[in-house]
Design an enzyme around this catalytic site. Structure first.
Site, PDB file in Angstrom:
ATOM      1  N   PHE A  14      43.826 -48.900  37.970  1.00  0.00           N
ATOM      2  CA  PHE A  14      42.471 -48.342  38.030  1.00  0.00           C
ATOM      3  C   PHE A  14      41.990 -47.865  36.664  1.00  0.00           C
ATOM      4  CE2 PHE A  14      43.048 -48.495  42.549  1.00  0.00           C
ATOM      5  CZ  PHE A  14      41.761 -48.703  43.020  1.00  0.00           C
ATOM      6  N   GLU A  15      42.842 -47.231  35.902  1.00  0.00           N
ATOM      7  CA  GLU A  15      42.432 -46.697  34.601  1.00  0.00           C
ATOM      8  C   GLU A  15      42.270 -47.797  33.558  1.00  0.00           C
ATOM      9  OE1 GLU A  15      41.499 -43.688  33.936  1.00  0.00           O
ATOM     10  OE2 GLU A  15      42.296 -42.549  35.616  1.00  0.00           O
ATOM     11  N   LYS A  16      43.061 -48.838  33.680  1.00  0.00           N
ATOM     12  CA  LYS A  16      43.140 -49.917  32.690  1.00  0.00           C
ATOM     13  C   LYS A  16      43.748 -49.380  31.397  1.00  0.00           C
ATOM     14  CE  LYS A  16      41.062 -52.810  35.406  1.00  0.00           C
ATOM     15  NZ  LYS A  16      41.940 -53.118  36.513  1.00  0.00           N
TER      16      LYS A  16
END
Length: 172
Positions: A14-16
């Site tokens: 999700f954060e990458k």
């Protein structure tokens, strides 16, 4: 308790991984794996630095979850709460209805709180953000069922953490 490898992979999905600072859409400059502390426009980091920061911050947020939660947790519940706290911050967790319900032993009520945390401030207005809606639903699912729905749409149950798979997804 500490975040599992699958929990780490979930958060990263999700954060990458970003090696050049970017505006997260709400005016917050972000770098590495969701790092916002002391980040400004034009900042850069190496992949190694991004993952070093991630490991340190993840340990801090895991400590917060351990310190704040008074009820027993499964590994999946811990991972969901750590992902949530990594994204919204320790202060938000501490003051949340989610935590209050969980500490009262209401696991179902606590799980129902995840989707409420899907808003961000854009142009001075509090708005629902599609990415946060997706993440909160995924955290809720982990908390309730143990199924880790990654941001790429895949569901994982194995817990295999492949650094080369994650680093190949680095966004520069």
């Amino acid at each position: 308790m500490k975040t599992s490898e699958l929990g780490e992979e979930f958060i990263i999905s999700f954060e990458k991984v970003r090696l050049i600072a970017y505006d997260d859409g709400c005016g917050v400059w972000t770098l590495g794996v969701g790092r916002t502390k002391d980040v400004k426009r034009g900042d850069v980091c190496s992949a190694k630095q991004a993952f070093d920061w991630f490991a340190a911050e993840l340990a801090q947020y895991g400590y917060v979850v351990n310190a704040c939660v008074s009820q027993p947790l499964t590994q999946c519940q811990f991972d969901a709460l750590t992902s949530f706290t990594y994204n919204v911050g320790a202060t938000a967790l501490r003051s949340s209805t989610l935590l209050r319900l969980l500490n009262a032993g209401d696991y179902t009520g606590a799980a129902a709180q995840f989707p409420r945390w899907n808003k961000g401030t854009v142009n001075n207005k509090l708005v629902e953000l599609a990415g946060l809606t997706l993440r909160r639903k995924a955290e809720q699912k982990i908390f309730e069922t143990g199924a880790y729905d990654m941001h790429d749409g895949g569901t994982k149950f194995t817990g295999v953490f492949a650094f080369t798979d994650i680093i190949s997804g680095v966004v520069q």
